[in-house]
Design a protein around this motif. Sequence first.
Motif, PDB file in Angstrom:
ATOM      1  N   ARG A  59       0.828  -1.209   0.000  1.00  0.00           N
ATOM      2  CA  ARG A  59       0.000   0.000   0.000  1.00  0.00           C
ATOM      3  C   ARG A  59       0.861   1.256   0.000  1.00  0.00           C
ATOM      4  N   ALA A  60       1.990   1.205   0.696  1.00  0.00           N
ATOM      5  CA  ALA A  60       2.871   2.369   0.747  1.00  0.00           C
ATOM      6  C   ALA A  60       3.516   2.663  -0.599  1.00  0.00           C
ATOM      7  N   ARG A  61       3.600   1.655  -1.454  1.00  0.00           N
ATOM      8  CA  ARG A  61       4.222   1.829  -2.767  1.00  0.00           C
ATOM      9  C   ARG A  61       3.245   1.558  -3.910  1.00  0.00           C
ATOM     10  N   ARG A 116      -6.682  11.206   7.188  1.00  0.00           N
ATOM     11  CA  ARG A 116      -5.277  11.013   7.537  1.00  0.00           C
ATOM     12  C   ARG A 116      -5.055  11.338   9.010  1.00  0.00           C
ATOM     13  N   LYS A 117      -4.299  10.501   9.686  1.00  0.00           N
ATOM     14  CA  LYS A 117      -3.973  10.733  11.087  1.00  0.00           C
ATOM     15  C   LYS A 117      -2.978  11.883  11.186  1.00  0.00           C
ATOM     16  N   ILE A 118      -3.232  12.803  12.123  1.00  0.00           N
ATOM     17  CA  ILE A 118      -2.388  13.986  12.276  1.00  0.00           C
ATOM     18  C   ILE A 118      -1.447  13.786  13.457  1.00  0.00           C
ATOM     19  N   LEU A 119      -0.152  13.851  13.183  1.00  0.00           N
ATOM     20  CA  LEU A 119       0.874  13.834  14.213  1.00  0.00           C
ATOM     21  C   LEU A 119       1.402  15.252  14.396  1.00  0.00           C
ATOM     22  N   ILE A 120       1.662  15.641  15.636  1.00  0.00           N
ATOM     23  CA  ILE A 120       2.160  16.989  15.893  1.00  0.00           C
ATOM     24  C   ILE A 120       3.415  16.912  16.759  1.00  0.00           C
ATOM     25  N   LEU A 153      -5.380   3.616   8.175  1.00  0.00           N
ATOM     26  CA  LEU A 153      -4.245   4.530   8.100  1.00  0.00           C
ATOM     27  C   LEU A 153      -3.215   4.071   7.079  1.00  0.00           C
ATOM     28  N   GLN A 154      -3.118   2.776   6.840  1.00  0.00           N
ATOM     29  CA  GLN A 154      -2.244   2.303   5.773  1.00  0.00           C
ATOM     30  C   GLN A 154      -2.667   2.898   4.433  1.00  0.00           C
ATOM     31  N   ALA A 193       4.739   4.060   5.456  1.00  0.00           N
ATOM     32  CA  ALA A 193       3.646   4.988   5.751  1.00  0.00           C
ATOM     33  C   ALA A 193       3.529   5.997   4.618  1.00  0.00           C
ATOM     34  N   ARG A 194       2.312   6.408   4.346  1.00  0.00           N
ATOM     35  CA  ARG A 194       2.057   7.428   3.333  1.00  0.00           C
ATOM     36  C   ARG A 194       1.911   8.779   4.033  1.00  0.00           C
TER      37      ARG A 194
END
Length: 329
Positions: A59-61, A116-120, A153-154, A193-194
């Motif tokens: 999935r990432a590629r 999309r999951k948000i990381l901060i 999330l993938q 991860a995308r």
Amino acid sequence: MTHLQAGLSSETTEKARQELNENPDTLHADIQQVRDMIVTRPDIGFLRTDDDFILRFLRARKFNQAETFRLLAQYFQFRQQNLDMFQSFKVDDPGIKRALMDGFPGVLETPDQHGRKILILFASNWDQGRSSFTDILRAILLSLEVLIENQELQINGFILIIDWSNFSFKQASKLTPNILKLAIEGLQDSFPARFGGIHFVNQPWYIHAMYTIIKPFLKDKTRKRIFLHGNNLNSLHQLILPDCLPSEFGGTLPPYDMGIWARTLLGPNYNDETEYTLTYDALHVKGSYGGGDKECANKLMKRSESAVEPGTLRQADRDNTAQPLLALD
């Protein structure tokens, strides 16, 4: 839909088909083609090769088998070449624990408008006497290992927001070329991860200068997804809706509690003096992460001092739009 896609919504399954070339009729064959390539790299120890694990790399590629295998090989090669980073790769490792408790990373419960999951990251929270940059990187990688177990999330991917408010020149001087290269190799080249966008806000001039150091190591696709917003949150909101953001970023959500994600991984009753016995095996984890228990917080961990009132925007250059780092050429 095969059992490998169990739990996915119909919308996400269709998104995977359209954007990632995922075909449920050929899913097992696609996975096996990647697995068959493992014999070509006897120098690498492929410690996990089950269907679920290989699927996240496909999935990432976007189901390009050759690129998928290259990423899979780089994933394990990076770990072999940096054994010191992964010898105690678990939440009760003291370095990882401290980084998590300092908010590296923060993980918002609300995704962006694209799922999309948000990381901060609040950069100024880095206490160099408490956590090394390597520990922070390990905590981020461990968090991503937990998050990437979620199939949604993938497919939907991640967004990263870095707030550079109050990040000092002295702190920036510790970001050496070798450290930056290690982070790029671990996140850009070796993890399935995308990343749909990396957003800098409130960055000082020396963070611009840092770009000249990391530019040679960035892929063109990565550079085009990095945006410099400065203190113009309006441009950030053009890409991530305010409804998805906490008040620190001019969003309508409450201020972010930096303890939420730490409690998710470390357990609901942690405090600064607690010694943890929980462990996390990145190669054999099953199931997805749970939400944080906000009621068990003893305190709000320190946040960026750039917080603004919900729904408000900073006034500087309201008509400007974010510039990708590539525009610094």
